[in-house]
Design a protein around this motif. Structure first.
Motif, PDB file in Angstrom:
ATOM      1  N   TYR A  35      -8.296  33.808 -21.140  1.00 39.08           N
ATOM      2  CA  TYR A  35      -8.370  33.715 -19.905  1.00 39.08           C
ATOM      3  C   TYR A  35      -7.268  32.921 -19.215  1.00 39.08           C
ATOM      4  N   VAL A  79      -0.935  28.754 -21.591  1.00 42.79           N
ATOM      5  CA  VAL A  79      -1.149  27.352 -21.083  1.00 42.79           C
ATOM      6  C   VAL A  79      -2.476  26.800 -21.581  1.00 42.79           C
ATOM      7  N   PHE A  80      -2.397  25.625 -22.457  1.00 49.08           N
ATOM      8  CA  PHE A  80      -3.480  24.820 -23.018  1.00 49.08           C
ATOM      9  C   PHE A  80      -4.318  26.101 -23.984  1.00 49.08           C
ATOM     10  N   VAL A  81      -3.527  27.074 -24.679  1.00 52.53           N
ATOM     11  CA  VAL A  81      -4.405  27.982 -25.373  1.00 52.53           C
ATOM     12  C   VAL A  81      -3.305  27.801 -26.924  1.00 52.53           C
ATOM     13  N   SER A 126      -2.608  31.212 -14.316  1.00 50.44           N
ATOM     14  CA  SER A 126      -3.360  30.093 -14.875  1.00 50.44           C
ATOM     15  C   SER A 126      -4.140  29.040 -13.627  1.00 50.44           C
ATOM     16  N   ALA A 127      -4.903  28.200 -14.143  1.00 49.24           N
ATOM     17  CA  ALA A 127      -5.935  27.494 -12.924  1.00 49.24           C
ATOM     18  C   ALA A 127      -4.750  26.751 -12.364  1.00 49.24           C
ATOM     19  N   TYR A 152     -11.070  20.082  -8.871  1.00 49.95           N
ATOM     20  CA  TYR A 152     -10.838  21.204  -8.387  1.00 49.95           C
ATOM     21  C   TYR A 152     -11.564  22.163  -9.503  1.00 49.95           C
ATOM     22  N   ILE A 211     -16.632  21.938 -17.558  1.00 52.32           N
ATOM     23  CA  ILE A 211     -15.431  21.784 -18.564  1.00 52.32           C
ATOM     24  C   ILE A 211     -14.173  22.558 -17.961  1.00 52.32           C
TER      25      ILE A 211
HETATM   26  C1  LIG Z   1      -8.225  25.405 -22.505  1.00 49.54           C
HETATM   27  S1  LIG Z   1      -7.771  25.132 -20.904  1.00 49.54           S
HETATM   28  C2  LIG Z   1      -7.330  26.866 -20.574  1.00 49.54           C
HETATM   29  C3  LIG Z   1      -6.456  26.939 -19.343  1.00 49.54           C
HETATM   30  C4  LIG Z   1      -5.863  28.505 -19.169  1.00 49.54           C
HETATM   31  N1  LIG Z   1      -5.530  29.512 -19.888  1.00 49.54           N
HETATM   32  C5  LIG Z   1      -5.093  28.605 -17.823  1.00 49.54           C
HETATM   33  O1  LIG Z   1      -4.229  29.252 -17.731  1.00 49.54           O
HETATM   34  O2  LIG Z   1      -5.485  28.170 -16.692  1.00 49.54           O
HETATM   35  C6  LIG Z   1      -9.156  24.901 -20.025  1.00 49.54           C
HETATM   36  C7  LIG Z   1      -8.875  23.819 -18.676  1.00 49.54           C
HETATM   37  O3  LIG Z   1      -8.165  24.736 -17.720  1.00 49.54           O
HETATM   38  C8  LIG Z   1      -8.598  24.215 -16.407  1.00 49.54           C
HETATM   39  N2  LIG Z   1      -9.404  25.243 -16.079  1.00 49.54           N
HETATM   40  C9  LIG Z   1      -9.877  26.632 -16.508  1.00 49.54           C
HETATM   41  N3  LIG Z   1     -10.755  27.185 -15.682  1.00 49.54           N
HETATM   42  C10 LIG Z   1     -10.615  26.433 -14.645  1.00 49.54           C
HETATM   43  C11 LIG Z   1     -11.106  26.728 -13.137  1.00 49.54           C
HETATM   44  N4  LIG Z   1     -11.911  28.037 -12.938  1.00 49.54           N
HETATM   45  N5  LIG Z   1     -10.760  25.870 -12.270  1.00 49.54           N
HETATM   46  C12 LIG Z   1      -9.746  24.873 -12.401  1.00 49.54           C
HETATM   47  N6  LIG Z   1      -9.499  24.490 -13.548  1.00 49.54           N
HETATM   48  C13 LIG Z   1      -9.744  25.428 -14.437  1.00 49.54           C
HETATM   49  C14 LIG Z   1      -9.759  22.990 -16.786  1.00 49.54           C
HETATM   50  O4  LIG Z   1      -8.823  21.873 -16.805  1.00 49.54           O
HETATM   51  C15 LIG Z   1     -10.098  23.309 -18.138  1.00 49.54           C
HETATM   52  O5  LIG Z   1     -10.586  22.114 -18.941  1.00 49.54           O
END
Ligand SMILES: C[S@@+](CC[C@H](N)C(=O)[O-])C[C@H]1O[C@@H](n2cnc3c(N)ncnc32)[C@H](O)[C@@H]1O
Length: 282
Positions: A107, A112-114, A138-139, A220, A247
């Protein structure tokens, strides 16, 4: 076999045995999954996916009903998340070795953070497979749109929240800061549901030391499902102790001071540009 319907026709790279494409599904899959991600999901022999909501899962399964497999069961409660990441990479590599055109879908943006996405690409290439990653939304991309902030104005630093504290990351307070994974602050292990976050005072201390106790910042949570609104909550650092944090939360901290212009650099830049113009090389 999966549906090989291919919207890119003859220009599409040839499907090879044992190749890997890693795609992102966006945060709100309905509307944010790119056309090339859709094409690769449809085309793959196997699609290994890790997404956070049932609509995203349904979309992937309907694009490739025979090849789609979830990676969610690699997470085991109370085990280190890096164990799960290793399991994901092993499953991706097993599909490649079996000769599958393999698509791994994560997702957001898959890079990004994967960490398992990057590691799978590295190991696949090391074993001689063709492997590449396609960008996704990304988020942080959603945050810029929903909060109406442009990283080009003040600059923007992004940190993982636990890393931000444990590795003494320093901040330029004239630029914005995005802190990821605040809802799992201090935890390397996987849990179902929300975390208790007993170490949150360490993050609050650091933010108050840098910005003072009254600096406004924003929690957010980007809308994931169609028809839902994103959540944006203005807080001060101490509120992190009492706010319920899922999370999925990301923290945006706006700049707290104006930038300190470097007049020497400015004057040299003007002089270099003028000298270039006078040289007639334009
Ligand atoms: C493992 S990382 C995955 C990020 C993801 N690959 C991306 O591109 O956004 C998980 C983090 O992404 C951010 N994140 C994921 N979903 C989100 C959302 N719906 N709203 C805001 N931040 C989100 C949060 O900081 C969460 O802890």
């Amino acid at each position: 076999m999966a549906d090989r319907d291919d919207p890119f026709g003859a220009n599409d790279p040839p499907a090879r045995r044992g190749s890997l494409v890693i795609v992102g599904t966006g945060i709100r899959t309905v509307g944010q999954m790119t056309t090339e991600a859709v094409a690769w999901i449809k085309r793959a022999d196997t699609v290994l996916y890790l997404v956070g909501d049932p609509i995203a899962e349904g979309a992937i399964r309907s694009l490739n009903p025979e090849g789609a497999r979830s990676l969610a069961d690699t997470y085991v409660a109370d085990k280190d998340r890096t164990d799960a990441y290793g399991g994901m990479v092993d499953r991706i590599l097993a599909c490649l070795r079996a000769g599958d055109l393999t698509c791994a879908a994560f997702y957001g943006h898959p890079g990004v953070f994967v960490s398992p996405a990057h590691e799978a690409i590295r190991r696949a290439r090391a074993e001689g497979f063709e492997a590449r990653m396609l960008p996704g939304i990304s988020a942080e991309d959603c945050l810029f749109a929903d909060l109406g902030v442009d990283p080009g104005i003040h600059g923007c630093q992004s940190f993982e929240a636990t890393d931000f504290v444990l590795n003494r990351r320093s901040v330029d307070t004239s630029s914005a800061v995005v802190l990821w994974q605040i809802g799992i602050f201090g935890f390397a292990t996987h849990k179902q549901g929300s975390y208790a976050l007993p170490a949150m005072s360490l993050l609050v201390e650091k933010l108050e030391r840098i910005y003072g106790p009254a600096h406004a910042m924003y929690l957010y949570d980007a809308a994931v499902l169609p028809g839902c609104e994103s959540i944006i909550r203005q807080i001060v650092a101490a509120d992190l102790m009492s706010e319920p944090l899922s999370i999925a939360y990301t923290l945006y901290v706006p700049p707290s001071r104006v930038a300190d212009p470097d007049m020497d650099a400015y004057n040299r830049m003007v002089a270099l540009n003028a000298a270039y113009k006078e040289s007639g090389e334009e």
